[in-house]
Design an enzyme around this catalytic site. Structure first.
Site, PDB file in Angstrom:
ATOM      1  N   ASP A 264       0.859  -1.194   0.000  1.00 24.01           N
ATOM      2  CA  ASP A 264       0.000   0.000   0.000  1.00 24.01           C
ATOM      3  C   ASP A 264       0.893   1.241   0.000  1.00 24.01           C
ATOM      4  O   ASP A 264       2.128   1.141   0.079  1.00 24.01           O
ATOM      5  CB  ASP A 264      -0.981   0.017   1.187  1.00 24.01           C
TER       6      ASP A 264
ATOM      7  N   LYS B  91      -8.967  -6.419  -2.819  1.00 25.32           N
ATOM      8  CA  LYS B  91     -10.257  -6.284  -2.136  1.00 25.32           C
ATOM      9  C   LYS B  91     -10.651  -4.816  -2.079  1.00 25.32           C
ATOM     10  O   LYS B  91      -9.917  -3.993  -1.516  1.00 25.32           O
ATOM     11  CB  LYS B  91     -10.173  -6.857  -0.716  1.00 25.32           C
TER      12      LYS B  91
ATOM     13  N   HIS C 230     -12.963  -0.831  -7.681  1.00 25.89           N
ATOM     14  CA  HIS C 230     -14.112   0.087  -7.800  1.00 25.89           C
ATOM     15  C   HIS C 230     -13.674   1.545  -7.601  1.00 25.89           C
ATOM     16  O   HIS C 230     -14.451   2.450  -7.828  1.00 25.89           O
ATOM     17  CB  HIS C 230     -15.263  -0.316  -6.863  1.00 25.89           C
TER      18      HIS C 230
ATOM     19  N   ASP D 234       3.872   1.801  -4.916  1.00 28.94           N
ATOM     20  CA  ASP D 234       2.801   2.203  -5.822  1.00 28.94           C
ATOM     21  C   ASP D 234       2.480   1.015  -6.730  1.00 28.94           C
ATOM     22  O   ASP D 234       3.328   0.566  -7.494  1.00 28.94           O
ATOM     23  CB  ASP D 234       3.309   3.405  -6.639  1.00 28.94           C
ATOM     24  N   MET D 235       1.239   0.512  -6.633  1.00 30.13           N
ATOM     25  CA  MET D 235       0.875  -0.679  -7.419  1.00 30.13           C
ATOM     26  C   MET D 235       0.920  -0.420  -8.925  1.00 30.13           C
ATOM     27  O   MET D 235       0.965  -1.352  -9.715  1.00 30.13           O
ATOM     28  CB  MET D 235      -0.509  -1.178  -7.018  1.00 30.13           C
TER      29      MET D 235
HETATM   30  C1  LIG Z   1     -10.790   1.389  -0.667  1.00 25.43           C
HETATM   31  S1  LIG Z   1      -9.221   1.117   0.067  1.00 25.43           S
HETATM   32  C2  LIG Z   1      -9.169  -0.657   0.201  1.00 25.43           C
HETATM   33  C3  LIG Z   1      -8.174  -1.133   1.222  1.00 25.43           C
HETATM   34  C4  LIG Z   1      -8.189  -2.652   1.461  1.00 25.43           C
HETATM   35  N1  LIG Z   1      -7.997  -3.404   0.244  1.00 25.43           N
HETATM   36  C5  LIG Z   1      -9.453  -3.061   2.158  1.00 25.43           C
HETATM   37  O1  LIG Z   1     -10.375  -3.525   1.512  1.00 25.43           O
HETATM   38  O2  LIG Z   1      -9.532  -2.867   3.374  1.00 25.43           O
HETATM   39  C6  LIG Z   1      -8.133   1.403  -1.289  1.00 25.43           C
HETATM   40  C7  LIG Z   1      -6.671   1.308  -0.915  1.00 25.43           C
HETATM   41  O3  LIG Z   1      -5.880   1.549  -2.101  1.00 25.43           O
HETATM   42  C8  LIG Z   1      -4.691   2.166  -1.679  1.00 25.43           C
HETATM   43  N2  LIG Z   1      -4.019   2.754  -2.848  1.00 25.43           N
HETATM   44  C9  LIG Z   1      -4.438   3.799  -3.606  1.00 25.43           C
HETATM   45  N3  LIG Z   1      -3.580   4.028  -4.611  1.00 25.43           N
HETATM   46  C10 LIG Z   1      -2.596   3.109  -4.494  1.00 25.43           C
HETATM   47  C11 LIG Z   1      -1.422   2.836  -5.254  1.00 25.43           C
HETATM   48  N4  LIG Z   1      -1.122   3.568  -6.331  1.00 25.43           N
HETATM   49  N5  LIG Z   1      -0.621   1.824  -4.857  1.00 25.43           N
HETATM   50  C12 LIG Z   1      -0.931   1.079  -3.765  1.00 25.43           C
HETATM   51  N6  LIG Z   1      -2.042   1.279  -3.014  1.00 25.43           N
HETATM   52  C13 LIG Z   1      -2.867   2.290  -3.369  1.00 25.43           C
HETATM   53  C14 LIG Z   1      -5.196   3.164  -0.660  1.00 25.43           C
HETATM   54  O4  LIG Z   1      -4.170   3.688   0.140  1.00 25.43           O
HETATM   55  C15 LIG Z   1      -6.207   2.322   0.113  1.00 25.43           C
HETATM   56  O5  LIG Z   1      -5.618   1.663   1.198  1.00 25.43           O
END
Ligand SMILES: C[S@@+](CC[C@H](N)C(=O)[O-])C[C@H]1O[C@@H](n2cnc3c(N)ncnc32)[C@H](O)[C@@H]1O
Length: 363
Positions: free
Chosen positions: A225, A263, A267, A249-250
């Site tokens: 994350d 998860k 969306h 960064d994914m």
């Molecule tokens: C809606 S949350 C879902 C978190 C987790 N999967 C859950 O269901 O509890 C979206 C997550 O995507 C992460 N995120 C956003 N952009 C990202 C990126 N470029 N690389 C890695 N993580 C990212 C955010 O920090 C956040 O924790």
């Protein structure tokens, strides 16, 4: 003006329509009533009274004190909440309130999902909702979302600079993961059979990964994350399990593993970005060899059945995703399109999580 031409049946329809319009116009007060219940910790107070409380007992049990001058007004909030199904009103004049399944889910315990109520009613989310109309008429690029119009940046970047928002966002995700993990582990055990490693991509503060690591100790779990999310994790929380945390960064890199979990992630992203993310996930599985897979947990709109309750919630979630990220909840044909575009051969949807489904993607 033409009122003479309205017969009694159409008068009834008109009056019902008027009532419906007013109910929807002030419907935001339902969200705020729920927020008040959480802020005042009303479910916990009723729980301390044994699951049922008169107004006097409730007022005495509240951990968040209400000044005497305002106590006579709390029943008005309780009536609205009971009407919405949050509590059960009992007693002749309805002044005894009982917990039900909904209010038990708002208790401050392992299963409680109350942080989501606070997130949905933050000034940032409410401010974003207030800009949706303006977003439609604005000549700005579609990517300048209602959330950006209200807050200057997207929700993830806001989390990077606003500690309070970051905290409530991460608490919401952790609570949701605790809630979902239990069901996934119990109902989808076969999904994790025979795998050695899993990366929870955009896995937040690692609640889901910890639950998987605990239930399936043979699976080496990692969480990827953004740095400001990984920083929130207290080292003590991970003393006794084998979850590895990676800040990154994914869009740039996804660590190889047998299984990549997404998860509640896609969306938040447009189709174009989701295809990019899915391609990276597929590469991460292929480069790890073996016959791994990608698992998505997200809504499939209209699934499990087109029943009105779930569909209404899915459509409101969809509108929220549009206003927050210019993203969406997807119908099956939309999932199918991006899954194929990312190069996967096949997929299987298991609609076992109420609003959401488990979608397995095969290499
Ligand atoms: C809606 S949350 C879902 C978190 C987790 N999967 C859950 O269901 O509890 C979206 C997550 O995507 C992460 N995120 C956003 N952009 C990202 C990126 N470029 N690389 C890695 N993580 C990212 C955010 O920090 C956040 O924790």
């Amino acid at each position: 003006m033409g009122s003479n031409s309205i017969d009694s049946e159409s008068s009834a329809e008109l009056l019902q329509a008027e009532a419906d319009i007013i109910r929807h116009s002030v419907g935001y007060l339902t969200s705020i009533a729920l927020q008040c219940a959480v802020k005042l910790r009303i479910p916990d107070a009723i729980h301390r009274c044994g699951g049922s409380a008169s107004m006097a007992e409730l007022l005495a049990a509240l951990a968040v004190p209400i000044p005497p001058a305002k106590q006579p007004y709390l029943w008005r909030l309780m009536k609205v909440l009971a009407m919405q199904g949050v509590f059960v009103a009992k007693g002749g004049d309805g002044d005894v309130y009982q917990l039900n399944t909904m209010s038990r889910l708002l208790l401050d315990d392992e299963r409680g999902i109350w942080p989501g109520v606070l997130l949905a009613t933050t000034p940032q989310f409410m401010g974003s909702a207030m800009r949706i109309g303006e977003w439609f008429t604005s000549e700005e690029d579609v990517e300048v979302t209602a959330f950006i119009m209200a807050n200057g940046q997207n929700p993830h970047d806001t989390g990077g600079v606003d500690a309070e928002f970051n905290s409530i966002f991460n608490k919401t995700m952790a609570a949701d993961s605790r809630f979902v993990a239990d069901l996934v582990v119990r109902q989808c055990a076969e999904v994790f059979k025979g795998i050695g490693s899993l990366v929870d991509v955009a896995g937040g503060t690692g609640t889901m990964a910890r639950a998987i690591a605990k239930a399936f100790p043979h699976v080496k779990c990692s969480v990827l994350d953004l740095a400001h999310v990984i920083q929130e994790i207290s080292p003590e929380a991970d003393n006794n399990n084998n979850v590895e945390f990676i800040a990154g960064d994914m869009m740039e890199f996804i660590p190889p593993a047998d299984v990549i979990l997404l998860k509640y992630v896609l969306h938040n992203w447009t189709d174009e970005d989701s295809v990019k993310i899915l391609k990276r996930c597929r590469e991460a599985v292929i480069s790890h060899a073996g016959n791994g897979k990608v698992i998505i947990i997200d809504a499939v709109v209209g699934t499990p059945s087109p029943g009105l309750d779930l569909l209404q919630t899915q459509l409101l979630m969809d509108m929220e995703m549009m206003s927050l990220f210019m993203a969406k909840e997807r119908y099956e044909h939309e999932w199918s399109k991006i899954i194929k575009e990312a190069g996967f051969t096949n997929y299987k949807i298991q609609p076992i999580l109420g609003l959401r489904s488990v979608i397995e993607l095969y290499i």
